[in-house]
Design a protein around this motif. Structure first.
Motif, mmCIF file in Angstrom:
data_model
loop_
_atom_site.group_PDB
_atom_site.id
_atom_site.type_symbol
_atom_site.label_atom_id
_atom_site.label_comp_id
_atom_site.label_asym_id
_atom_site.label_seq_id
_atom_site.Cartn_x
_atom_site.Cartn_y
_atom_site.Cartn_z
ATOM 1 N N LEU A 1 11.074 -1.227 3.039
ATOM 2 C CA LEU A 1 12.165 -2.131 2.667
ATOM 3 C C LEU A 1 12.618 -2.784 3.795
ATOM 4 N N LEU A 2 12.447 -2.113 5.151
ATOM 5 C CA LEU A 2 12.577 -3.146 6.418
ATOM 6 C C LEU A 2 11.613 -3.991 6.444
ATOM 7 N N ALA A 3 10.251 -3.632 6.214
ATOM 8 C CA ALA A 3 9.014 -4.572 6.287
ATOM 9 C C ALA A 3 9.450 -5.752 5.347
ATOM 10 N N GLN A 4 9.818 -5.626 4.121
ATOM 11 C CA GLN A 4 9.895 -6.564 3.144
ATOM 12 C C GLN A 4 11.131 -7.438 3.536
ATOM 13 N N THR A 5 12.411 -6.789 4.142
ATOM 14 C CA THR A 5 13.434 -7.575 4.366
ATOM 15 C C THR A 5 13.009 -8.596 5.512
ATOM 16 N N TRP A 6 12.216 -8.092 6.366
ATOM 17 C CA TRP A 6 11.851 -9.040 7.570
ATOM 18 C C TRP A 6 10.725 -9.932 7.018
ATOM 19 N N ALA A 7 9.912 -9.513 6.253
ATOM 20 C CA ALA A 7 8.808 -10.506 5.872
ATOM 21 C C ALA A 7 9.356 -11.654 5.147
ATOM 22 N N GLN A 8 10.301 -11.320 4.194
ATOM 23 C CA GLN A 8 11.104 -12.415 3.508
ATOM 24 C C GLN A 8 11.828 -13.437 4.215
ATOM 25 N N ALA A 9 12.135 -12.917 5.541
ATOM 26 C CA ALA A 9 12.778 -14.107 6.451
ATOM 27 C C ALA A 9 12.051 -15.241 6.539
ATOM 28 N N TYR B 1 18.591 -3.901 -6.502
ATOM 29 C CA TYR B 1 17.506 -3.000 -6.284
ATOM 30 C C TYR B 1 17.644 -1.649 -6.808
ATOM 31 N N GLY B 2 18.846 -1.060 -6.542
ATOM 32 C CA GLY B 2 19.459 0.194 -7.075
ATOM 33 C C GLY B 2 19.442 0.373 -8.731
ATOM 34 N N VAL B 3 19.703 -0.676 -9.262
ATOM 35 C CA VAL B 3 19.898 -0.734 -10.820
ATOM 36 C C VAL B 3 18.448 -0.640 -11.389
ATOM 37 N N GLY C 1 19.821 -4.270 9.739
ATOM 38 C CA GLY C 1 21.188 -3.874 9.544
ATOM 39 C C GLY C 1 21.083 -4.317 7.845
ATOM 40 N N MET C 2 20.630 -5.389 7.465
ATOM 41 C CA MET C 2 20.582 -5.495 5.794
ATOM 42 C C MET C 2 19.753 -4.392 5.262
ATOM 43 N N SER C 3 18.610 -4.034 5.792
ATOM 44 C CA SER C 3 17.823 -2.996 5.291
ATOM 45 C C SER C 3 18.571 -1.555 5.066
ATOM 46 N N ALA D 1 0.977 -1.245 -0.039
ATOM 47 C CA ALA D 1 -0.085 -0.026 0.066
ATOM 48 C C ALA D 1 0.810 1.199 -0.008
ATOM 49 N N CYS D 2 2.233 1.081 0.866
ATOM 50 C CA CYS D 2 2.918 2.144 1.023
ATOM 51 C C CYS D 2 3.360 2.752 -0.787
ATOM 52 N N TRP D 3 3.923 1.352 -1.312
ATOM 53 C CA TRP D 3 4.598 1.467 -2.460
ATOM 54 C C TRP D 3 3.549 2.219 -3.496
ATOM 55 N N GLY D 4 2.298 1.654 -3.373
ATOM 56 C CA GLY D 4 1.253 1.961 -4.295
ATOM 57 C C GLY D 4 0.827 3.610 -4.313
ATOM 58 N N SER D 5 0.942 3.924 -2.961
ATOM 59 C CA SER D 5 0.460 5.574 -2.597
ATOM 60 C C SER D 5 1.629 6.396 -3.399
ATOM 61 N N THR D 6 2.778 5.801 -3.821
ATOM 62 C CA THR D 6 3.830 6.999 -4.300
ATOM 63 C C THR D 6 3.547 7.234 -5.731
#
Length: 283
Positions: A210-218, A62-64, A161-163, A3-8
């Motif tokens: 990105l923190l939420a994605q990194t945590w969730a994908q664990a 991700y950056g590229v 830390g990864m995020s 939802a955050c990404w979609g709002s941008t």
């Protein structure tokens, strides 16, 4: 997160009329990285060298991808760009099956197909392959690789830390691109409303997401994550109608419903089948 990404989307569309793409990305992720370092200054130092290397790889992917996707928007209709970017839903299980040797269930493949068709209904009104479409497709493949890598390498204890390290790498790549392509260095927003948009996209849709994605994908397999993240264009359409002044169409409603159904399908699969798809490889 989605939802955050979609709002941008509608915010970025407006902002890019005044700020170059890579300059916006550089400022956005520099703010995000700086804020995360202030909140957790020792998180990166606690990572093992191996985890840091992995975060560097993921941040680079991700950056590229961010640069290619936004550059493609200059040559591609936004609807087509959204559909092509969403093809990471297809690429993710393919990468997971080949690279991680994951077992992808029939129900998951059905959800992938449904999400892809839904994205097409939601986004496409015409389609042709050109420069913009080609580099956007490369971005989608990089996003898929990022999702697969994050699913294989992320652990809850390392998520913060990864995020942070990923965001800093993204910021460095975008800043370098801005300095190379720009004639006046990095162009900054000059309006208060633009800065508000940038800060929101940096802190909420950048650092926190990105923190939420990194945590969730664990905790989630890559394919399941990709299908859930395919809700991003659905939320983009929702916010475009709610706040961006666009009109709701039947295509939006039908396509959005199909993507939502795909997410519900994959969420309804037995947990034991899902867990069998999550190999945490050591690299």
């Amino acid at each position: 997160m989605t939802a955050c990404w979609g709002s941008t989307f509608f915010l970025i569309k407006d902002l890019l009329e005044r700020v170059p793409t890579v300059d916006f990305l550089a400022v956005r992720f520099l703010i995000a990285g700086g804020a995360m370092l202030v909140v957790a200054p020792r998180a990166v130092s606690r990572l093992s060298p191996e985890v840091r290397r992995r975060a560097l790889v993921l941040g680079s992917l991700y950056g590229v991808a961010q640069i290619l996707q936004t550059a493609g928007l200059a040559h591609t209709p936004a609807s087509v760009s959204g559909f092509i970017t969403g093809l990471y839903v297809v690429a993710t299980p393919l990468f997971a099956a080949v690279i991680l040797r994951s077992r992808i269930s029939g129900g998951t493949w059905a959800a992938v197909a449904l999400a892809t068709v839904g994205l097409g209904v939601l986004s496409l009104e015409g389609f042709s392959i050109g420069y913009g479409e080609a580099i956007t497709l490369v971005a989608a493949l990089l996003y898929a690789a990022h999702i697969v890598g994050l699913g294989a390498w992320s652990k809850p204890a390392d998520a913060l830390g990864m995020s942070i390290l990923q965001v800093l790498v993204i910021a460095a790549i975008c800043a370098a691109a801005a300095l190379v392509t720009g004639e006046r260095g990095v162009v900054l927003p000059d309006r208060g409303a633009d800065w508000a948009s940038v800060v929101y996209m940096a802190l909420v849709a950048g650092a926190a997401a990105l923190l939420a994605q990194t945590w969730a994908q664990a905790h989630l397999p890559p394919t399941r994550s990709a299908i859930i993240m395919s809700m991003e264009p659905v939320f983009a359409a929702f916010f475009a109608v709610l706040l961006g002044g666009e009109s709701l169409t039947g295509r939006m409603a039908i396509g959005g419903a199909m993507v939502l159904t795909a997410m519900l399908v994959v969420e309804s699969l037995p947990r034991r089948k899902i867990e069998a798809e999550v190999p945490h490889i050591a690299v």
